[in-house]
Design an enzyme around this catalytic site. Structure first.
Site, PDB file in Angstrom:
ATOM      1  N   ASP A  17       0.843  -1.190   0.000  1.00 39.81           N
ATOM      2  CA  ASP A  17       0.000   0.000   0.000  1.00 39.81           C
ATOM      3  C   ASP A  17       0.882   1.245   0.000  1.00 39.81           C
ATOM      4  O   ASP A  17       1.964   1.237  -0.593  1.00 39.81           O
ATOM      5  CB  ASP A  17      -0.968  -0.045   1.194  1.00 39.81           C
ATOM      6  CG  ASP A  17      -0.249  -0.364   2.512  1.00 39.81           C
ATOM      7  OD1 ASP A  17       0.909   0.057   2.675  1.00 39.81           O
ATOM      8  OD2 ASP A  17      -0.863  -1.026   3.377  1.00 39.81           O
ATOM      9  N   SER A  18       0.458   2.313   0.680  1.00 41.88           N
ATOM     10  CA  SER A  18       1.241   3.548   0.657  1.00 41.88           C
ATOM     11  C   SER A  18       2.593   3.402   1.342  1.00 41.88           C
ATOM     12  O   SER A  18       3.542   4.135   1.020  1.00 41.88           O
ATOM     13  CB  SER A  18       0.456   4.687   1.318  1.00 41.88           C
ATOM     14  OG  SER A  18       0.039   4.325   2.619  1.00 41.88           O
ATOM     15  N   LEU A  19       2.718   2.475   2.288  1.00 41.59           N
ATOM     16  CA  LEU A  19       4.014   2.258   2.929  1.00 41.59           C
ATOM     17  C   LEU A  19       5.055   1.800   1.911  1.00 41.59           C
ATOM     18  O   LEU A  19       6.254   2.021   2.097  1.00 41.59           O
ATOM     19  CB  LEU A  19       3.888   1.224   4.049  1.00 41.59           C
ATOM     20  CG  LEU A  19       3.059   1.660   5.265  1.00 41.59           C
ATOM     21  CD1 LEU A  19       2.838   0.489   6.206  1.00 41.59           C
ATOM     22  CD2 LEU A  19       3.742   2.805   5.996  1.00 41.59           C
ATOM     23  N   HIS A  22       5.359   4.975  -0.977  1.00 43.90           N
ATOM     24  CA  HIS A  22       6.224   6.034  -0.461  1.00 43.90           C
ATOM     25  C   HIS A  22       7.672   5.582  -0.318  1.00 43.90           C
ATOM     26  O   HIS A  22       8.538   6.383   0.050  1.00 43.90           O
ATOM     27  CB  HIS A  22       5.713   6.507   0.900  1.00 43.90           C
ATOM     28  CG  HIS A  22       4.372   7.170   0.850  1.00 43.90           C
ATOM     29  ND1 HIS A  22       3.727   7.647   1.981  1.00 43.90           N
ATOM     30  CD2 HIS A  22       3.531   7.435  -0.188  1.00 43.90           C
ATOM     31  CE1 HIS A  22       2.570   8.160   1.637  1.00 43.90           C
ATOM     32  NE2 HIS A  22       2.423   8.046   0.334  1.00 43.90           N
ATOM     33  N   HIS A 186       2.742   6.349   8.570  1.00 39.74           N
ATOM     34  CA  HIS A 186       3.707   6.141   7.488  1.00 39.74           C
ATOM     35  C   HIS A 186       5.137   6.332   7.988  1.00 39.74           C
ATOM     36  O   HIS A 186       5.401   7.148   8.872  1.00 39.74           O
ATOM     37  CB  HIS A 186       3.422   7.107   6.336  1.00 39.74           C
ATOM     38  CG  HIS A 186       2.076   6.914   5.720  1.00 39.74           C
ATOM     39  ND1 HIS A 186       0.992   7.697   6.062  1.00 39.74           N
ATOM     40  CD2 HIS A 186       1.639   6.020   4.798  1.00 39.74           C
ATOM     41  CE1 HIS A 186      -0.059   7.302   5.366  1.00 39.74           C
ATOM     42  NE2 HIS A 186       0.310   6.281   4.603  1.00 39.74           N
TER      43      HIS A 186
END
Length: 242
Positions: A17-19, A22, A186
């Site tokens: 996912d965004s982890l 990013h 995050h």
């Protein structure tokens, strides 16, 4: 050009996912960016992080965005979005999360796999982003980290336990979890460094053939040949130059 003569670099594919998305953020020493630097000219690092995705959506999307050809290693990191409180848009029950994660690992059958637990949530910092109650919490996310460990054991896949490492490091150094998480959820630079080092340790321990310290360049280094004729020969006979 003869396609048989081209030098395709093997791949490390990072799914999450965004982890993961990013992970290219060099300003925060992103973990996938650090992997890419470490494996320069040895393996390509492909980032397939999908910000905001849970495993329910990912298992229908992953087959469309990766090719299993030439993949040597897959790192899979989900759980932070699935752990949103029900009936939130991103919430996925733990049992379904486990099934979805199992399905995703099957999609990359034949490749080496590392399953990564989601990190803890720094509740106080994360709650500060909301005017009302937060949509997820540390104790709720713990269930998903536990599920990743259990599935890794079931499938006999190495588990990179980011949750425990972050919690243990925070406790032993008497620092809050938000020293690893820029918004409570995050990874910041410290969190990315921690995950990168855990991954590298797991690769060296479980898949020593992928240890970057012992992998040769796919294309010879400039000090390894004297002229174009030697380079051309080495490119045509790569095993001789290793």
């Amino acid at each position: 050009m003869d396609p048989q003569a081209t030098h395709q670099l093997p791949q490390i594919v990072c799914i999450g996912d965004s982890l993961t998305q990013h992970g290219w953020d060099v300003g925060k020493r992103g973990w996938t960016a650090q992997l890419a630097q470490t494996y320069l000219r040895r393996m390509d690092v492909v980032n397939r992080g999908l910000s905001g995705f849970n495993t329910r959506w990912a298992k229908h999307t992953v087959p469309r965005i990766i090719s299993t050809q030439n993949i040597r290693l897959v790192c899979i990191l989900f759980g932070s979005n699935d752990a949103q409180f029900a009936p939130g848009k991103y919430h996925v029950p733990v049992d379904e999360f486990t099934d979805n994660l199992r399905d995703i690992t099957r999609m990359v059958a034949g490749a080496r796999v590392l399953l990564v637990t989601p990190p803890p949530v720094a509740d106080r910092l994360y709650e500060s982003l909301f005017e009302g109650p937060a949509d997820r919490c540390c104790e709720g996310t713990r269930l998903y980290a536990d599920a990743v460990r259990t599935l890794a054991e079931e499938l006999r896949i190495p588990c990179v336990d980011l949750w425990t490492a972050m919690e243990t490091t925070a406790t032993s150094t008497n620092t809050p979890l938000d020293s690893f998480l820029w918004d409570g959820l995050h990874l910041n630079a410290n969190g990315n460094d921690l995950l990168f080092n855990l991954l590298l340790q797991a690769i060296k321990s479980n898949y020593p053939e992928l240890n970057p310290d012992s992998m040769p360049f796919v294309v010879p280094g400039h000090l390894d040949f004297a002229n174009l004729d030697e380079l051309t020969h080495m490119l045509a006979h790569p095993t001789e130059s290793q």
